[in-house]
Each structure stands twice: as C-alpha cells, then as structure tokens.
Design a protein around this motif. Structure first.
Motif, PDB file in Angstrom:
ATOM      1  N   ILE A   4       0.843  -1.214   0.000  1.00 27.19           N
ATOM      2  CA  ILE A   4       0.000   0.000   0.000  1.00 27.19           C
ATOM      3  C   ILE A   4       0.873   1.257   0.000  1.00 27.19           C
ATOM      4  O   ILE A   4       0.591   2.219  -0.715  1.00 27.19           O
ATOM      5  N   GLU A   5       1.912   1.224   0.791  1.00 29.74           N
ATOM      6  CA  GLU A   5       2.784   2.397   0.852  1.00 29.74           C
ATOM      7  C   GLU A   5       3.407   2.683  -0.514  1.00 29.74           C
ATOM      8  O   GLU A   5       3.480   3.826  -0.955  1.00 29.74           O
ATOM      9  N   ARG A   7       2.274   1.757  -3.455  1.00 26.20           N
ATOM     10  CA  ARG A   7       1.232   2.208  -4.390  1.00 26.20           C
ATOM     11  C   ARG A   7       0.821   3.651  -4.092  1.00 26.20           C
ATOM     12  O   ARG A   7       0.541   4.438  -4.987  1.00 26.20           O
ATOM     13  N   LEU A   8       0.796   3.951  -2.810  1.00 26.21           N
ATOM     14  CA  LEU A   8       0.424   5.315  -2.422  1.00 26.21           C
ATOM     15  C   LEU A   8       1.440   6.332  -2.952  1.00 26.21           C
ATOM     16  O   LEU A   8       1.082   7.364  -3.515  1.00 26.21           O
ATOM     17  N   ALA A  10       3.378   6.026  -5.524  1.00 28.50           N
ATOM     18  CA  ALA A  10       3.256   6.120  -6.981  1.00 28.50           C
ATOM     19  C   ALA A  10       2.010   6.924  -7.364  1.00 28.50           C
ATOM     20  O   ALA A  10       2.049   7.765  -8.276  1.00 28.50           O
ATOM     21  N   ALA A  11       0.940   6.679  -6.669  1.00 31.44           N
ATOM     22  CA  ALA A  11      -0.317   7.368  -7.005  1.00 31.44           C
ATOM     23  C   ALA A  11      -0.200   8.871  -6.722  1.00 31.44           C
ATOM     24  O   ALA A  11      -0.636   9.708  -7.523  1.00 31.44           O
ATOM     25  N   LEU A  12       0.403   9.210  -5.579  1.00 25.81           N
ATOM     26  CA  LEU A  12       0.543  10.639  -5.242  1.00 25.81           C
ATOM     27  C   LEU A  12       1.487  11.325  -6.224  1.00 25.81           C
ATOM     28  O   LEU A  12       1.232  12.456  -6.657  1.00 25.81           O
ATOM     29  N   ALA A  14       1.982  10.513  -9.313  1.00 22.25           N
ATOM     30  CA  ALA A  14       1.277  10.673 -10.591  1.00 22.25           C
ATOM     31  C   ALA A  14       0.270  11.817 -10.515  1.00 22.25           C
ATOM     32  O   ALA A  14       0.180  12.655 -11.416  1.00 22.25           O
ATOM     33  N   ARG A  15      -0.459  11.854  -9.424  1.00 21.45           N
ATOM     34  CA  ARG A  15      -1.473  12.904  -9.289  1.00 21.45           C
ATOM     35  C   ARG A  15      -0.832  14.286  -9.190  1.00 21.45           C
ATOM     36  O   ARG A  15      -1.361  15.277  -9.699  1.00 21.45           O
ATOM     37  N   PHE A  19      -0.883  19.112 -11.345  1.00 17.09           N
ATOM     38  CA  PHE A  19      -1.048  20.473 -10.828  1.00 17.09           C
ATOM     39  C   PHE A  19       0.066  21.359 -11.378  1.00 17.09           C
ATOM     40  O   PHE A  19       1.213  21.277 -10.925  1.00 17.09           O
TER      41      PHE A  19
ATOM     42  N   LEU B  99      -9.834  14.379  -4.049  1.00 17.96           N
ATOM     43  CA  LEU B  99      -8.517  14.751  -4.563  1.00 17.96           C
ATOM     44  C   LEU B  99      -8.566  15.223  -6.001  1.00 17.96           C
ATOM     45  O   LEU B  99      -7.549  15.275  -6.677  1.00 17.96           O
ATOM     46  N   ASP B 100      -9.745  15.513  -6.504  1.00 15.35           N
ATOM     47  CA  ASP B 100      -9.818  15.944  -7.891  1.00 15.35           C
ATOM     48  C   ASP B 100      -9.156  17.292  -8.066  1.00 15.35           C
ATOM     49  O   ASP B 100      -9.500  18.252  -7.391  1.00 15.35           O
ATOM     50  N   VAL B 114      -2.658   8.933 -14.657  1.00 15.18           N
ATOM     51  CA  VAL B 114      -3.300   8.416 -13.453  1.00 15.18           C
ATOM     52  C   VAL B 114      -4.007   7.111 -13.810  1.00 15.18           C
ATOM     53  O   VAL B 114      -5.142   7.100 -14.248  1.00 15.18           O
ATOM     54  N   ASP B 117      -5.570   1.929 -11.141  1.00 14.80           N
ATOM     55  CA  ASP B 117      -5.328   1.552  -9.742  1.00 14.80           C
ATOM     56  C   ASP B 117      -4.983   2.774  -8.893  1.00 14.80           C
ATOM     57  O   ASP B 117      -5.281   2.820  -7.703  1.00 14.80           O
ATOM     58  N   HIS B 118      -4.367   3.753  -9.546  1.00 12.77           N
ATOM     59  CA  HIS B 118      -4.113   4.996  -8.818  1.00 12.77           C
ATOM     60  C   HIS B 118      -5.422   5.678  -8.467  1.00 12.77           C
ATOM     61  O   HIS B 118      -5.593   6.202  -7.382  1.00 12.77           O
ATOM     62  N   GLU B 120      -8.292   4.468  -7.884  1.00 20.21           N
ATOM     63  CA  GLU B 120      -8.963   3.792  -6.771  1.00 20.21           C
ATOM     64  C   GLU B 120      -8.328   4.207  -5.440  1.00 20.21           C
ATOM     65  O   GLU B 120      -9.008   4.567  -4.482  1.00 20.21           O
ATOM     66  N   LEU B 121      -7.020   4.165  -5.440  1.00 25.71           N
ATOM     67  CA  LEU B 121      -6.296   4.501  -4.221  1.00 25.71           C
ATOM     68  C   LEU B 121      -6.485   5.981  -3.862  1.00 25.71           C
ATOM     69  O   LEU B 121      -6.726   6.331  -2.702  1.00 25.71           O
ATOM     70  N   LEU B 122      -6.393   6.823  -4.866  1.00 25.73           N
ATOM     71  CA  LEU B 122      -6.534   8.256  -4.600  1.00 25.73           C
ATOM     72  C   LEU B 122      -7.943   8.598  -4.129  1.00 25.73           C
ATOM     73  O   LEU B 122      -8.137   9.476  -3.289  1.00 25.73           O
ATOM     74  N   LEU B 136      -0.562  11.398   5.417  1.00 27.63           N
ATOM     75  CA  LEU B 136      -0.110  10.492   4.362  1.00 27.63           C
ATOM     76  C   LEU B 136       0.556  11.244   3.208  1.00 27.63           C
ATOM     77  O   LEU B 136       1.579  10.794   2.678  1.00 27.63           O
ATOM     78  N   VAL B 137      -0.021  12.368   2.823  1.00 28.58           N
ATOM     79  CA  VAL B 137       0.569  13.134   1.715  1.00 28.58           C
ATOM     80  C   VAL B 137       1.945  13.657   2.114  1.00 28.58           C
ATOM     81  O   VAL B 137       2.907  13.577   1.338  1.00 28.58           O
ATOM     82  N   LEU B 168      -3.256   4.555   6.843  1.00 26.49           N
ATOM     83  CA  LEU B 168      -2.847   3.387   6.052  1.00 26.49           C
ATOM     84  C   LEU B 168      -3.815   2.221   6.260  1.00 26.49           C
ATOM     85  O   LEU B 168      -4.194   1.526   5.309  1.00 26.49           O
ATOM     86  N   LEU B 171      -6.913   2.879   4.339  1.00 23.87           N
ATOM     87  CA  LEU B 171      -6.710   2.647   2.900  1.00 23.87           C
ATOM     88  C   LEU B 171      -6.750   1.157   2.589  1.00 23.87           C
ATOM     89  O   LEU B 171      -7.349   0.717   1.602  1.00 23.87           O
ATOM     90  N   GLY B 172      -6.085   0.398   3.445  1.00 19.70           N
ATOM     91  CA  GLY B 172      -6.070  -1.052   3.249  1.00 19.70           C
ATOM     92  C   GLY B 172      -7.483  -1.609   3.256  1.00 19.70           C
ATOM     93  O   GLY B 172      -7.857  -2.396   2.376  1.00 19.70           O
ATOM     94  N   LEU B 175      -9.404  -0.524   0.080  1.00 18.94           N
ATOM     95  CA  LEU B 175      -9.010  -1.229  -1.146  1.00 18.94           C
ATOM     96  C   LEU B 175      -9.544  -2.657  -1.153  1.00 18.94           C
ATOM     97  O   LEU B 175      -9.938  -3.187  -2.189  1.00 18.94           O
TER      98      LEU B 175
END
Lengths: 405, 179
Positions: A4-5, A7-8, A10-12, A14-15, A19, B99-100, B114, B117-118, B120-122, B136-137, B168, B171-172, B175
């Motif tokens: 999860i970490e 993937r998180l 990577a997702a952040l 990418a997002r 911006f 998060l849009d 994006v 899978d991103h 979904e997670l986002l 987390l951010v 976390l 999120l787990g 998902l």
C-alpha cells in the motif's frame, strides 16, 4: 515498505503531475506581498486617502464660519474634535475609545477604537493629527488574525522626516501580555497593551524615538504572553530610504500645479509642494529610478510610478515618473475621462522621465482606480497599467483561508 | 491639503521590503526551488485552487522574512496545510472534491498518467479524514520525517504516527472492500 505504501507513493506522484504552476506565479506572489503589506499597515493607503477627505471635511466643519486666519489653535482643536465626533457617529465604537498620547501634539491625543462595517466585519479606527493643520480619521478592515499572528500594526505617527518621537499602535491577540519596540542596535522600548472596557481585542501602543540606527529605518514589534514568552516578532520598515534626508540634492524639476521634483541622496526622489513632501519614491538606495523601473518582480510591471488622488497626491493633481522611452502618459479615469501629460527630462543618470498634470474634475484614482498608458514619441503604446482603487481592493474577495479560525 | 504620500499607490511601502539586509535572493531561490511543489502539495491535499494557496503561503513567508531556509520551508509547508484546511472547511468541499484537481489543471495525458489503480487509491485517500490525508501526503509524497510532518500539521509527532497508521489501515480496508 509494504504494498500500500508503495502504491500510495506512486499514485501521489502521478497525481501531483496534474497540478501545474503558472509562469506568472512570481509576479503574482510579489503583488500579494505588496497588497498584504499595504493592508497590514493599517490600511495606510486608505487611511491616508481618507485623511485627505476628512481633513477637507474638517476644514468645512470647523472653518466654515470664517475663523480668523491667525486663530489656528481654535481651528485646529475644533477640527480634530469635530472630525472625531463625526467619525465616531459614522463608525460607532465597540467598547471603549482608547486615548493614546501623541508625542508631536500633546494636547491632541490619538483616539483608537473598534467598529463594525455594514457587513459586520471588524474595523479598527483612529483619529489623530497628521500635521498642525491636517487631521486624519480613518477605519480599516481587520482581517482575522492567522494562527501564528499575535498582533498587527494599525498606524505609526509621522514618518518623514523621522520625528524625535513616534507612536505605533494596533490590535493584539487576547493572549498578548506585553509589546516591545526593538531597534537593530539592540535598544528596546516597552509599550502597553490596553484591555479597555468592551474591546473585542486588546489595543497595543508603543512610543519610541526617531533616532533609528543607520541602515533601513526598520523596527521590530515583539509580542509576548503574560509569562514573557515571545509570541511573534513583526518587522516593519517605517519609511523609504530617504527618511532622514530632508535636503534636496541639486535643483528641481517643476511640474504642473506647483509640484517640483527633487532628487535627494540615495537615489531618492521626492515631490515637493508648498514646502511639503507630497510623494516619495520607494526604490532601493542602490538603484537608480530607471533601474528600479526595470526590476524583475516589481509591481506594477509597467515602468511607472504615479501618485494620483486623495491621500496620495496634491488634490486635483497627478504626477510621477516613468522610463526614458515614454514620451506621454495618459490617465483614464474610472468614468473613462482621459487626460494626458508629456514627460520631461528627469535627473542626470537616473534613467527616468517625469510627468505631471491635473486630474479630470472630481476624479479620485486612489479611491476609484484608473488605467495608465504610456506612449512613445511616435504614438505607439508602450505599456499599460490598471491601478485598482482602495475601495475595490478592500471589497475584493479575501485570499484563501484568511477568513477562518 | 498637504499630505505626505510615502510612495506610489501600487505598493510603495512594499517596495522597500527587499532592502539589502533582507537577503531577497534567498526568498527568490526558495520560491524557485519549492513553489511548484507547494502548488502540488496544496493540490494533493484537496485545494480547489492550489496556486492561490501556494502564492499566499509564499507571500506570508515574504512578510515574515525568515532567514533560515529550513525554517522558511517548514513555515511555507505549514501555511499551505493551514490554508488548504481552512479553504476546505469554508467551502465544504472536502468530501465533494476529494482529490480531484481543478478541470483546468488536467493535461491531455492526465487520464493515462493516473492509471486506474491509482484512481482507486486516490479516491480512498480523498475519503480519509483530513488529518489522516495530510499525514499520508506529507509522509509519502514529500517524504517528510515525523517531526517535520508534526510541524507542518501543527500537531505532536505522536499524533502524526497515529494519523499515518490509521490512514494506512483505512486505505487497506477501503481497497479490500473495493476489490
């Protein structure tokens, strides 16, 4: 690191790519710093502008009955008293009206109070003498203090030339127990935090001498809690670099309406009228006027500095300086009435030309805004600047997040 | 009428902020190095106008004139967090926008970048309580230490640990439910 970490991350990442940052971000940010500073100085621009307006009103109120010309004391006192009375009527106080001794006018103390605007927003108001013949009363919007802020400066008495003693005052957070003005050379001057009856927030005042150390005329305002722990230090530049130099350097350039421009030491340009400074450049002392006009991040972006309208300039006049390419400057008032002024040669080595003229009847660019356009000798438009008046800048939407907490 | 105007109407007094002793290059360098990442931070935290937030944060930094770069960056981060939080609270967009990013911010490659899978997670991150999302951010995008995150969020390092761990876990769970 688990799945999860990873993937998180990577997702952040990418997002985050989605911006963008605009190319004008630096200039926009610089513009904000200037706007914020102007607002925080208590809204000094509106204050000065209103000062002009109310001083006229004061003359009308106090002087409408043909006082003897030499009866200055009576006019002076009546002027401030009536101005105060009018301002209190128009801006009813919330809680006590605080009296702060004015070092230059011991018989005419400064009055400070809180009021609410029509939309319910808190304002801090003050009335005081500016010169022996001019009185000032004004109110400025008090935006909510940010979490990290302990106080704000609402006003400082006379700034040019620096007087023997000055007073600064403003609002403080409830948790503030003391305030102290500090100089760069280590000297400190304790102020006072006033918790008057019914005040929505304490009012602080501090008195300090005008013999600031060499260098930029900066002071610090240290706010501390009841235990003496510092909550915040505010730094403040009191006036432009030529604050201590009252003597013009060389001969002046006459402009319209009896205004004359003089260079002082340190690349400082001062417009004088009837023995009084009525405008002062704010360029760094190491920059000529022309170099300052070309500075990246400067605001306005257009190569012009202009004074026009109540509180900024002599009533009915506009004047300023621009770069060497500009042969004519046009002022377009809010109602689209236009006046223009040819530029004249400035001072040797400064790289700037001067201009000045009369405003359209009743126009008040400082309040209502105006558009300034610079033209080359062949009539080509070189630059354009839209100046927002203080009324619209006060009414504008507050920046993000400022209305919270 | 005789009044001293201490400068021009466009920001005269502000023009003297950058006096030589203030070391303006340090601010400019900081801006150049970190402005875009602060825009992105605000965006990832859910701000509807991330540039507005980032510019405001830097403007406040400019006012504060912090000379130490580390302290300055920490200050900007905390302001971005605060302003975004306030913005969301005010506009009540925290849940609706998640998060849009704003439409205008989407590039043509956005949909490709994006991946599903991103998304979904986002989306799950966007549904987290505000503090957990911030933690987390700051941890997984900015790679900040617990102490730095605590400073930015205005909470204790212990709280950061709690928010991160709960975030976390949430999120787990999210998902798993989605799959």
């Amino acid at each position: 690191m688990n799945d999860i970490e990873q993937r998180l991350r990577a997702a952040l990442d990418a997002r985050a790519q989605a911006f963008p940052a605009s190319p004008g971000a630096w200039a926009d940010t610089m513009r904000r710093t200037r706007a914020r500073r102007l607002r925080r100085r208590l809204l000094l621009v509106p204050a000065l502008a209103v000062a002009a307006a109310v001083a006229v009103a004061a003359v009308w109120l106090a002087g409408g009955r043909s006082e003897k010309p030499d009866d200055t004391t009576a006019v002076r006192v009546n002027g401030l008293a009536q101005l105060l009375e009018r301002s209190l009527r128009e801006n009813p106080p919330i809680g006590e009206v605080v009296t702060v001794p004015h070092p230059a006018f011991p018989e005419d103390p400064i009055r400070v109070w809180y009021s609410r605007a029509g939309d319910g927003q808190l304002r801090i108001c003050s009335a005081r003498k500016v010169t022996p013949v001019d009185d000032s009363a004004s109110c400025g919007l008090v935006e909510p203090l940010d979490k990290e802020e302990a106080g704000r400066v609402a006003g400082v008495t006379s700034l040019f030339p620096l007087p023997a003693e000055m007073v600064a005052y403003g609002m403080a957070r409830d948790s503030v127990g003391s305030v102290r003005v500090t100089f760069g050379d280590g000297r400190g001057f304790p102020g006072e935090v006033i918790r008057g009856r019914g005040l929505p927030a304490p009012i602080w005042t501090a008195r300090f001498p005008g013999d600031l150390p060499e260098g930029p005329p900066a002071v610090g305002y240290d706010f501390a809690d009841e235990r003496g722990e510092r909550l915040q230090r505010l730094e403040d530049i009191l006036s432009p670099p030529c604050h201590q130099d009252r003597t013009p350097d060389g001969s002046g350039v006459p402009l319209a309406g009896g205004v004359t421009a003089y260079m002082h030491a340190g690349n400082c340009l001062v417009f004088w009228h009837d023995g009084n400074p009525v405008g002062m450049s704010s360029n760094h002392s190491y920059l000529t006027l022309g170099a300052d006009l070309r500075e990246p991040g400067r605001f306005p972006r257009a190569p012009v500095s202009v004074w026009a309208g109540e509180g900024q300039a002599v009533k009915g006049l506009w004047y300023g300086y621009t770069d060497e390419r500009t042969a004519r400057v046009e002022l377009r008032a809010e109602d689209d009435r236009r006046v223009s002024a040819g530029t004249v040669e400035g001072f040797p080595g400064q790289g700037a030309r001067l201009f000045g003229g009369e405003l359209p009847d009743g126009a008040n660019p400082s309040k209502d805004g105006a558009v300034y356009v610079g033209y080359a000798a062949d009539g080509t438009e070189l630059w354009r600047h839209e100046a927002v008046g203080y009324e619209s800048s006060e009414a504008r939407k507050p920046p993000a997040g400022e209305k919270d907490d | 009428m005789r009044l001293l105007s201490t400068g021009d109407p466009f920001g005269c007094l502000a023009d003297v902020i950058d006096l030589p002793t203030v070391a303006p290059p340090s601010f400019a360098e900081l801006f150049a190095a970190h402005y875009h990442s602060m825009v992105r931070l605000a965006g990832l935290l859910g701000a509807d106008d991330p540039e507005d937030i980032a510019q405001e944060a830097f403007a406040r930094l400019h006012d504060r004139r912090l000379r130490d770069d580390g302290a300055a960056l920490a200050y900007v981060r905390s302001i971005v967090c605060n302003l975004t939080r306030n913005r969301l609270r005010h506009l009540r967009l925290a849940r609706r926008r998640a998060l849009d990013p704003p439409e205008a911010a989407r590039s043509s490659e956005h949909a490709v970048i994006v991946a599903e899978d991103h998304r979904e997670l986002l989306a799950a991150v966007g549904r987290l309580p505000r503090r957990q999302r911030e933690a987390l951010v700051l941890r997984y995008w900015l790679d900040l230490s617990e102490r730095e995150i605590a400073e930015a969020m205005g909470v204790s390092p212990g709280s950061v640990k709690t928010h991160t761990s709960r975030g976390l876990s949430a999120l787990g769970r999210a998902l798993k439910e989605d799959s």
